[in-house]
Write an enzyme that holds these catalytic residues in place. Sequence first.
Site, PDB file in Angstrom:
ATOM      1  CG  ASP A   1      -0.857 -19.968  -7.810  1.00 10.71           C
ATOM      2  OD1 ASP A   1      -0.772 -20.712  -9.083  1.00 10.71           O
ATOM      3  OD2 ASP A   1       0.017 -18.711  -7.696  1.00 10.71           O
TER       4      ASP A   1
ATOM      5  CE  LYS B   1       3.857 -11.358  -3.604  1.00  9.89           C
ATOM      6  NZ  LYS B   1       2.894 -11.992  -3.679  1.00  9.89           N
TER       7      LYS B   1
END
Length: 209
Positions: free
Chosen positions: A112, A18
């Site tokens: 989230d 990422k």
Amino acid sequence: MTYRPPDKDNEVYKMAVKVVERSSAEDNFIKRFLPREIEILAEIEHPYVITIYAMMEMNEKAFFFMRFAENGDLLEYVTSHGALRENHGRLWMRQLLLALDYLDRVGIAHRDIKCENILVTANLNIKLADFGFARKFLAEDGRELLCETFCGSLSYAAPEILEGRPFCPKKVDVWSAGIVMFIVFNLEKPFRRKAPQQLLLAQRARAYK
């Protein structure tokens, strides 16, 4: 990309990377959320939380080297394989709730939880990922702190978030996990409203599909 642990010469792992570019990210994210994510990922370790092998910053970019999930995310999996059978879904929900229980015990809320942030490995276990909105919810004196900032996706938001009042982040994680459970068994969201107030009214009326 592959990774060979220094103490395991015969084992090689495939990694995902990422990349966060500081120059293109919002200032609030760089100053608040990114430092939190780095701090939290350095502290946590659990069988059903994504493994981070290394983190580094270079040329205004932050790199997170993590375990590669061979079967993509949970939404991709149920979209291609169909709704889960009860036994399968029960196993994965147990794994997700064990991950949330671990985070609760170390004073961290994910904030989230959604199908796209739950990854599926080659041996069909799940890994909770993407801690970009995560935060610690315990004060130094042990008090639980409430949140006021809305994070995550609207479809997974708990009623107290939609009402705009301070909320307990670990409790809304559990609500979002319930939305995940509904989706993997039904292949659709329980409340399909696009406006926050309409979604809140549907939740209060229990008008799920």
